[in-house]
Design a protein around this motif. Structure first.
Motif, PDB file in Angstrom:
ATOM      1  N   GLU A  13       0.835  -1.232  -0.030  1.00  0.00           N
ATOM      2  CA  GLU A  13      -0.213  -0.019  -0.113  1.00  0.00           C
ATOM      3  C   GLU A  13       0.846   1.345  -0.001  1.00  0.00           C
ATOM      4  N   VAL A  14       2.017   1.204  -0.894  1.00  0.00           N
ATOM      5  CA  VAL A  14       2.787   2.427  -0.932  1.00  0.00           C
ATOM      6  C   VAL A  14       2.151   3.662  -1.227  1.00  0.00           C
ATOM      7  N   GLU A  15       0.933   3.546  -2.037  1.00  0.00           N
ATOM      8  CA  GLU A  15       0.227   4.571  -2.479  1.00  0.00           C
ATOM      9  C   GLU A  15      -0.413   5.625  -1.368  1.00  0.00           C
ATOM     10  N   LYS A  16      -0.658   4.777  -0.110  1.00  0.00           N
ATOM     11  CA  LYS A  16      -1.301   5.268   1.072  1.00  0.00           C
ATOM     12  C   LYS A  16      -0.278   6.230   1.884  1.00  0.00           C
ATOM     13  N   THR A  17       1.070   6.047   1.387  1.00  0.00           N
ATOM     14  CA  THR A  17       2.010   6.929   2.390  1.00  0.00           C
ATOM     15  C   THR A  17       2.231   8.082   1.647  1.00  0.00           C
ATOM     16  N   LEU A  28       7.647  10.703   2.151  1.00  0.00           N
ATOM     17  CA  LEU A  28       8.014   9.966   3.243  1.00  0.00           C
ATOM     18  C   LEU A  28       8.317   8.578   2.478  1.00  0.00           C
ATOM     19  N   GLN A  29       7.619   8.444   1.374  1.00  0.00           N
ATOM     20  CA  GLN A  29       7.897   7.095   0.414  1.00  0.00           C
ATOM     21  C   GLN A  29       9.330   7.106  -0.011  1.00  0.00           C
ATOM     22  N   GLU A  30       9.761   8.541  -0.348  1.00  0.00           N
ATOM     23  CA  GLU A  30      11.196   8.771  -0.654  1.00  0.00           C
ATOM     24  C   GLU A  30      12.034   8.553   0.234  1.00  0.00           C
ATOM     25  N   SER A  31      11.909   8.862   1.500  1.00  0.00           N
ATOM     26  CA  SER A  31      12.433   8.660   2.814  1.00  0.00           C
ATOM     27  C   SER A  31      12.937   7.316   2.808  1.00  0.00           C
ATOM     28  N   ALA A  32      11.697   6.322   2.811  1.00  0.00           N
ATOM     29  CA  ALA A  32      11.820   4.934   2.970  1.00  0.00           C
ATOM     30  C   ALA A  32      12.651   4.238   2.138  1.00  0.00           C
TER      31      ALA A  32
END
Length: 286
Positions: free
Chosen positions: A143-147, A151-155
């Motif tokens: 569910e990456v689209e829900k982040t 913050l996705q980039e940081s992860a």
């Protein structure tokens, strides 16, 4: 990244922090654990700098939740209640559907990333944490689209520092596939170990006669029951399906042995030898 918090100072979380310390030397690493001895051991092992409490995550830039999956259902919403609006919260549990559902309506859902590193050993606790546990391993992200995109980039940057490959799945697909390639192998190992202990009452016979094949097959039976019991319970539907298929194959093999059907035995093993090619591809990073 100034403040990194780890909730659950065992093998997975501890190994993540061991590597992140090298990549974020300016960061202060905090550990939270319901077992005070584990937290203190993590500090003495230099996994963390300070022992903290759950309320302290309000000052975090990154929170890694690495605890049994049943406990995560309760703790994760609490963490999202407490964190500041810039913080990234990552869960690394072995099931994903129930955990994602537990926070789907949370006001800070976009600060959460559901992940599962396909890595580990049969050991547990802070002493089990090691460097480079995740090198060339896969990180499943759900569910990456829900982040939130930032913050996705940081992860993703964090996973790259751990030298991991990233693969995206839905929580349902993750739980189905992982039941076969991880959960079933743990059950097999536990039950093989149980069968041998039941039938071989003399422990010396087990020690003297067990070869490397037996040792490698029951390696996972050393894993923590406190961690794995909730996993099997939370992924019940897919675990049962994987067991049904496994038991069917075992029953068929038993009948072949009983009926002296050596040709069927040979064909079963010959067809299964294909696993060598599949696993070789994994080792080569394909």
């Amino acid at each position: 990244m100034k403040n990194i918090f780890l909730i659950g100072t065992g093998l997975i979380g501890g190994s993540i922090l061991k590597d992140l310390r090298n990549h974020y030397p300016e960061s202060t690493l905090y550990g939270i654990d319901k077992n005070p001895e584990h937290a203190l051991k993590a500090k003495s092992n230099k996994i963390i700098d300070h022992v903290a409490q759950i309320e302290d995550v309000k000052d975090a830039q990154l929170v890694i939740v690495s605890i049994p999956v049943d406990v995560a259902l309760k703790v994760l919403p609490q963490v999202l209640d407490l964190v500041n609006e810039e913080a990234l919260v990552i869960d690394v549990g072995s099931t994903k559907e129930a955990i994602c559902k537990s926070v789907e309506e949370h006001k800070n859902r976009r600060q959460f990333l559901a992940a599962h590193p396909i890595a580990g050993t049969e050991f547990s606790g802070p002493d089990a944490a090691i460097h480079d546990l995740f090198k060339n391993k896969t990180m499943i992200v759900c569910e990456v689209e829900k982040t939130a995109f930032k913050l996705q980039e940081s992860a993703i940057a964090l996973f790259e520092k751990l030298k991991m490959r990233v693969r995206y799945m839905t929580p349902a697909a993750h739980d189905k596939h992982i039941a076969y390639v991880s959960h079933l192998s743990h059950i097999s190992s536990f039950m093989l170990g149980k069968t041998v202990i039941q039938e071989e009452v003399n422990e010396r016979d087990i020690f003297d006669l067990a070869g490397s094949g037996f040792e490698s097959t029951v390696r996972l039976a050393k894993s923590s029951p406190a961690m794995w019991t909730p996993i099997f319970a939370q992924n019940k539907e897919h675990v049962l399906a994987s067991l049904d298929g496994y038991i069917e194959n075992l029953s068929r093999f038993r009948e072949s042995v009983k009926n002296n059907d050596h040709n069927a035995i040979f064909k079963d093993m010959e067809q299964t030898n294909r696993i060598k090619t599949i696993l070789k591809g994994i080792e080569n990073g394909k």
